[in-house]
Design a protein around this motif. Structure first.
Motif, PDB file in Angstrom:
ATOM      1  N   PHE A  30      39.202  34.888  33.730  1.00  0.00           N
ATOM      2  CA  PHE A  30      38.386  33.805  33.195  1.00  0.00           C
ATOM      3  C   PHE A  30      38.784  32.474  33.822  1.00  0.00           C
ATOM      4  CE2 PHE A  30      37.229  30.658  29.920  1.00  0.00           C
ATOM      5  CZ  PHE A  30      35.893  30.968  29.767  1.00  0.00           C
ATOM      6  N   ALA A  31      40.089  32.274  33.976  1.00  0.00           N
ATOM      7  CA  ALA A  31      40.577  31.044  34.602  1.00  0.00           C
ATOM      8  C   ALA A  31      40.120  30.959  36.056  1.00  0.00           C
ATOM      9  CB  ALA A  31      42.101  30.986  34.519  1.00  0.00           C
ATOM     10  N   LYS A  32      40.291  32.062  36.785  1.00  0.00           N
ATOM     11  CA  LYS A  32      39.889  32.108  38.203  1.00  0.00           C
ATOM     12  C   LYS A  32      38.418  31.775  38.363  1.00  0.00           C
ATOM     13  CE  LYS A  32      43.075  33.316  41.089  1.00  0.00           C
ATOM     14  NZ  LYS A  32      43.291  33.091  42.499  1.00  0.00           N
ATOM     15  N   LYS A  33      37.638  32.506  37.576  1.00  0.00           N
ATOM     16  CA  LYS A  33      36.189  32.381  37.660  1.00  0.00           C
ATOM     17  C   LYS A  33      35.738  30.949  37.383  1.00  0.00           C
ATOM     18  CE  LYS A  33      31.856  33.778  37.465  1.00  0.00           C
ATOM     19  NZ  LYS A  33      31.129  34.624  38.403  1.00  0.00           N
ATOM     20  N   ASN A  34      36.424  30.276  36.449  1.00  0.00           N
ATOM     21  CA  ASN A  34      36.013  28.932  36.050  1.00  0.00           C
ATOM     22  C   ASN A  34      36.894  27.838  36.633  1.00  0.00           C
ATOM     23  OD1 ASN A  34      33.761  29.578  34.069  1.00  0.00           O
ATOM     24  ND2 ASN A  34      35.429  30.827  33.260  1.00  0.00           N
ATOM     25  N   LYS A  35      37.654  28.201  37.656  1.00  0.00           N
ATOM     26  CA  LYS A  35      38.550  27.243  38.303  1.00  0.00           C
ATOM     27  C   LYS A  35      39.429  26.540  37.278  1.00  0.00           C
ATOM     28  CE  LYS A  35      35.652  26.399  42.353  1.00  0.00           C
ATOM     29  NZ  LYS A  35      35.177  27.761  42.225  1.00  0.00           N
ATOM     30  N   SER A  61      56.796  41.842  35.285  1.00  0.00           N
ATOM     31  CA  SER A  61      55.612  42.691  35.216  1.00  0.00           C
ATOM     32  C   SER A  61      54.351  41.906  35.542  1.00  0.00           C
ATOM     33  CB  SER A  61      55.482  43.319  33.823  1.00  0.00           C
ATOM     34  OG  SER A  61      56.598  44.134  33.549  1.00  0.00           O
ATOM     35  N   LEU A  62      54.238  40.739  34.948  1.00  0.00           N
ATOM     36  CA  LEU A  62      53.065  39.894  35.203  1.00  0.00           C
ATOM     37  C   LEU A  62      52.950  39.578  36.696  1.00  0.00           C
ATOM     38  CD1 LEU A  62      51.514  39.465  32.639  1.00  0.00           C
ATOM     39  CD2 LEU A  62      53.012  37.532  32.132  1.00  0.00           C
ATOM     40  N   LYS A  63      54.085  39.256  37.289  1.00  0.00           N
ATOM     41  CA  LYS A  63      54.079  38.945  38.728  1.00  0.00           C
ATOM     42  C   LYS A  63      53.706  40.170  39.551  1.00  0.00           C
ATOM     43  CE  LYS A  63      57.456  35.230  38.718  1.00  0.00           C
ATOM     44  NZ  LYS A  63      58.916  35.018  38.717  1.00  0.00           N
ATOM     45  N   ALA A  64      54.287  41.302  39.168  1.00  0.00           N
ATOM     46  CA  ALA A  64      54.005  42.533  39.914  1.00  0.00           C
ATOM     47  C   ALA A  64      52.523  42.878  39.862  1.00  0.00           C
ATOM     48  CB  ALA A  64      54.846  43.681  39.366  1.00  0.00           C
ATOM     49  N   LEU A  65      51.886  42.532  38.757  1.00  0.00           N
ATOM     50  CA  LEU A  65      50.462  42.819  38.611  1.00  0.00           C
ATOM     51  C   LEU A  65      49.596  41.790  39.336  1.00  0.00           C
ATOM     52  CD1 LEU A  65      50.482  43.738  34.817  1.00  0.00           C
ATOM     53  CD2 LEU A  65      50.015  45.313  36.689  1.00  0.00           C
ATOM     54  N   GLY A  66      50.237  40.754  39.812  1.00  0.00           N
ATOM     55  CA  GLY A  66      49.498  39.723  40.536  1.00  0.00           C
ATOM     56  C   GLY A  66      48.882  38.678  39.618  1.00  0.00           C
ATOM     57  N   LEU A  67      49.345  38.643  38.368  1.00  0.00           N
ATOM     58  CA  LEU A  67      48.799  37.673  37.421  1.00  0.00           C
ATOM     59  C   LEU A  67      49.704  36.450  37.373  1.00  0.00           C
ATOM     60  CD1 LEU A  67      47.885  40.210  34.584  1.00  0.00           C
ATOM     61  CD2 LEU A  67      46.431  39.367  36.429  1.00  0.00           C
ATOM     62  N   ASN A  68      49.585  35.628  38.366  1.00  0.00           N
ATOM     63  CA  ASN A  68      50.463  34.470  38.454  1.00  0.00           C
ATOM     64  C   ASN A  68      49.946  33.328  37.611  1.00  0.00           C
ATOM     65  OD1 ASN A  68      52.240  35.698  40.444  1.00  0.00           O
ATOM     66  ND2 ASN A  68      50.489  35.522  41.823  1.00  0.00           N
ATOM     67  N   TRP A  69      50.861  32.674  36.920  1.00  0.00           N
ATOM     68  CA  TRP A  69      50.479  31.605  36.022  1.00  0.00           C
ATOM     69  C   TRP A  69      50.691  30.254  36.660  1.00  0.00           C
ATOM     70  CZ3 TRP A  69      54.059  35.376  35.520  1.00  0.00           C
ATOM     71  CH2 TRP A  69      55.414  35.034  35.576  1.00  0.00           C
ATOM     72  N   ILE A 298      36.610  50.443  42.605  1.00  0.00           N
ATOM     73  CA  ILE A 298      37.883  50.096  43.231  1.00  0.00           C
ATOM     74  C   ILE A 298      37.807  48.654  43.721  1.00  0.00           C
ATOM     75  CG2 ILE A 298      39.483  50.614  45.107  1.00  0.00           C
ATOM     76  CD1 ILE A 298      39.409  52.865  43.124  1.00  0.00           C
ATOM     77  N   LYS A 299      38.571  47.786  43.072  1.00  0.00           N
ATOM     78  CA  LYS A 299      38.489  46.372  43.392  1.00  0.00           C
ATOM     79  C   LYS A 299      39.831  45.680  43.173  1.00  0.00           C
ATOM     80  CE  LYS A 299      33.838  44.607  42.630  1.00  0.00           C
ATOM     81  NZ  LYS A 299      33.021  45.755  42.986  1.00  0.00           N
ATOM     82  N   THR A 300      40.090  44.677  43.956  1.00  0.00           N
ATOM     83  CA  THR A 300      41.282  43.871  43.721  1.00  0.00           C
ATOM     84  C   THR A 300      40.983  42.879  42.596  1.00  0.00           C
ATOM     85  OG1 THR A 300      40.607  42.139  45.238  1.00  0.00           O
ATOM     86  CG2 THR A 300      41.871  43.965  46.184  1.00  0.00           C
ATOM     87  N   VAL A 301      42.029  42.303  42.070  1.00  0.00           N
ATOM     88  CA  VAL A 301      41.860  41.339  40.988  1.00  0.00           C
ATOM     89  C   VAL A 301      40.963  40.184  41.433  1.00  0.00           C
ATOM     90  CG1 VAL A 301      43.066  39.665  39.549  1.00  0.00           C
ATOM     91  CG2 VAL A 301      44.023  41.941  39.860  1.00  0.00           C
ATOM     92  N   ASP A 302      41.152  39.730  42.652  1.00  0.00           N
ATOM     93  CA  ASP A 302      40.342  38.614  43.131  1.00  0.00           C
ATOM     94  C   ASP A 302      38.867  38.978  43.256  1.00  0.00           C
ATOM     95  OD1 ASP A 302      42.424  36.883  43.137  1.00  0.00           O
ATOM     96  OD2 ASP A 302      42.898  37.126  45.257  1.00  0.00           O
ATOM     97  N   GLU A 303      38.627  40.213  43.679  1.00  0.00           N
ATOM     98  CA  GLU A 303      37.234  40.665  43.773  1.00  0.00           C
ATOM     99  C   GLU A 303      36.608  40.753  42.390  1.00  0.00           C
ATOM    100  OE1 GLU A 303      37.437  43.431  47.820  1.00  0.00           O
ATOM    101  OE2 GLU A 303      38.006  44.257  45.886  1.00  0.00           O
ATOM    102  N   ILE A 304      37.399  41.214  41.436  1.00  0.00           N
ATOM    103  CA  ILE A 304      36.891  41.310  40.077  1.00  0.00           C
ATOM    104  C   ILE A 304      36.568  39.919  39.533  1.00  0.00           C
ATOM    105  CG2 ILE A 304      37.484  41.928  37.699  1.00  0.00           C
ATOM    106  CD1 ILE A 304      39.187  44.231  38.898  1.00  0.00           C
ATOM    107  N   ALA A 305      37.429  38.973  39.838  1.00  0.00           N
ATOM    108  CA  ALA A 305      37.244  37.616  39.332  1.00  0.00           C
ATOM    109  C   ALA A 305      35.890  37.030  39.737  1.00  0.00           C
ATOM    110  CB  ALA A 305      38.375  36.717  39.822  1.00  0.00           C
ATOM    111  N   GLN A 306      35.461  37.356  40.943  1.00  0.00           N
ATOM    112  CA  GLN A 306      34.167  36.855  41.431  1.00  0.00           C
ATOM    113  C   GLN A 306      33.017  37.328  40.541  1.00  0.00           C
ATOM    114  OE1 GLN A 306      33.672  36.175  45.295  1.00  0.00           O
ATOM    115  NE2 GLN A 306      35.838  35.649  45.288  1.00  0.00           N
TER     116      GLN A 306
END
Length: 489
Positions: A30-35, A61-69, A298-306
């Motif tokens: 949600f953050a990604k999508k809405n900048k 774990s959060l970092k490993a999942l690619g969910l950087n804050w 099959i999608k990366t987190v960034d692709e999903i964010a779009q």
RNA sequence: AGCGGUAUCGUCUAGUGGUUAGGACGAGAGAUUCUCAUUCUCUAAACAGGGGUUCAAUUCCCCUUACCGCCGCCA
């Protein structure tokens, strides 16, 4: 529209749960999508259950999942501190404000009294709500209680707040995923916002933190829906802007109960230990409640964010089924490059002496064994025959080796192979010819190869036979085959 | 018990007031390969039940049922 700020607020009383990871993901998306800004806040007000190792686990774990804050305890930010226990001096001021405005009051009830009332309610099959008996305590009464050494907790006055900001006792808010949600707040008991020991309760601390951290959208599990009504009232009583809420369905185990240890892994780190890739985990969990508009799963987190729209999230619970996760994991394993696989497989090869193999041999071994892996950890059981002189012959292989045909094949193999040049390319050719020879005698290629495989690997299935021979070398091959022939005699 | 929520193949889901209700995983069958796996082809599999509204309901409304959640000086 003002800035989008979302947060994930895990409690460090355990390792990062897969459900929390999913909530974190949807906030992140949600953050990604809405900048917007993604905030990590650690809710460690329960000192007894908090452990540093859990905090580390959550971060890792959060970092490993690619969910950087963007803001959090480690990276800081304009609205810190981001660890609740470091914010204890913030809350009393707001408690006082509520007290002054009459939206809160002191409660001197003891735990025993409260327990007795609850028991009574349970006996009569009535829902328990606090009796409000401390609401109208006079100053003299309070002074007396205090003189007795009693310390008050502070309760929120629901009715007062509800009446101050709403026409009726109905409170309504528009949930981003569930639509309009209603609640008759007269059914809610006046809840404690500050414990008698001076620490805030969850419902209060969240509101203050969200308010101060300027959180615009609260995305969390639907187990918080009833809290939301209480929290909205606090926001209003404080004259603060009420954030938008979105409540996600829960993740359930296949038996439809809460996902727990007895169903296997619950923490992200446990999944990783078991051989799941974080890429697969996060992708899988995204698909629980959300579907890509193009059908490509099959999608990366960034692709999903779009592609992500919060109102398109399914509002029902979903069941965590391993079948699809496993499929996805094997898929992601196949997408890994060989050098990467070599690294990521190493932790699961500890029981073997990798120094037995040259780097080229190790590379080749990985190349011919990774394909059927579902979990990275499956490699452990897939490669024992690449190591050591001898090999354990499994029962099924034993049966194969006991046939006359097998013995014939093996003897012939020893005979012919001693002159072979031991390169994979050449072995491939020779073996093909070898199979042809037996095929002419009416023995299927499959049977021919089985005999060799069983003798060399002790198994009836495994990696490409040519590659195995090439990797383990002529000496080991001959040693193992001759052992088998010897034992049969 | 009360309050809130949810309901499409076994599972995750798409979808629409008129569709052969679509996909993915899993399952079954077959082809290919030295085996396993891969890949490919095919098959089975769903609108919880009952009432309305409507020419027409899986879709809108109500009820029932089932399931989930919440009812802490836990978070």
């Amino acid at each position: 529209m003002s800035e989008v700020r979302v947060r994930i607020a895990p409690s460090p009383s355990g390792n990062l749960h897969i459900g929390t990871a999913r909530t974190a993901l949807f906030n992140y998306l949600f953050a990604k999508k809405n900048k917007g800004t993604f905030v990590l806040r650690i809710e460690d007000t329960d000192a007894e259950r908090t452990k540093q190792e859990y905090i580390d686990n959550i971060f890792d774990s959060l970092k490993a999942l690619g969910l950087n804050w963007d803001e959090g305890p480690d990276v800081g930010g304009p609205y810190g501190p981001y660890t609740q226990s470091e914010r204890f001096d913030i809350y009393p001021k707001y408690v006082q404000e509520l007290l002054d405005k009459g939206f809160a009051y002191e409660c001197f009830c003891t735990q025993e009294e409260l327990d007795a009332e609850k028991e009574e309610a349970a006996k009569n099959k009535k829902p328990y709500v606090y009796t409000k008996k401390c609401l109208n305590l006079t100053d003299e009464e309070k002074a007396k209680l205090r003189a007795e050494g009693k310390k008050p907790a502070i309760r929120f006055n629901i009715e007062k707040a509800q009446k101050a900001f709403h026409e009726t006792s109905m409170l309504t808010f528009d949930d981003m995923v569930k639509g309009k949600l209603h609640m008759d707040t007269s059914l809610l008991g006046d809840f404690v916002i500050m414990k008698s020991n001076g620490t805030p309760t969850y419902n209060f601390a969240v509101v203050i933190d969200d308010m101060l951290m300027k959180i615009s959208h609260v995305i969390r599990g639907e187990d918080h829906i009833s809290n939301t009504f209480k929290q909205i009232l606090i926001f209003e009583a404080l004259g603060a802007e009420v954030p938008k809420f979105g409540h996600l369905g829960m993740i359930l185990a296949p038996d439809r109960s809460k996902l727990s240890k007895r169903h296997g892994a619950t923490a992200v780190s446990e999944f990783v230990e078991k051989g799941y890739l974080t890429e697969a985990l996060i992708n899988f969990v995204a698909l629980l409640g959300w579907a890509p508009s193009d059908g490509k799963e099959i999608k990366t987190v960034d692709e999903i964010a779009q592609d992500f729209r919060i109102n398109e999230i399914s509002s029902s619970n979903s069941i965590f089924e391993y079948d699809k996760l496993n499929w996805m994991n094997s898929h992601y394993i196949k997408m890994l490059s060989i050098p990467e696989l070599k690294e990521r497989l190493k932790p699961y090869l500890k029981k073997y002496d990798l120094s037995e193999l040259t780097d080229a041999q190790y590379t080749r071994m990985v190349e011919v064994t990774y394909e059927p892996l579902t979990l990275l950890s499956d490699i452990t059981d897939a490669v024992p025959y690449f190591f050591g002189e001898d090999v354990v012959i499994e029962d099924k292989a034993k049966e194969v080796l006991e046939t006359e045909t097998s013995q014939e094949v093996l003897k012939s193999f020893m005979e012919q192979a001693k002159d072979w040049e031991w390169t994979e390319e050449n072995l491939h050719e020779k073996l093909e010819a070898f199979r042809g020879e037996f095929k002419a005698k009416g023995i299927k290629p499959k049977v021919t190869m089985w005999a060799i495989r069983a003798a060399v690997t002790g198994r009836t299935c495994g990696a490409d036979m040519t590659a195995i021979l090439a990797i383990i070398g002529k000496d080991k091959t001959f040693h193992r085959v001759s052992e088998v022939i010897k034992q049969a005699v």
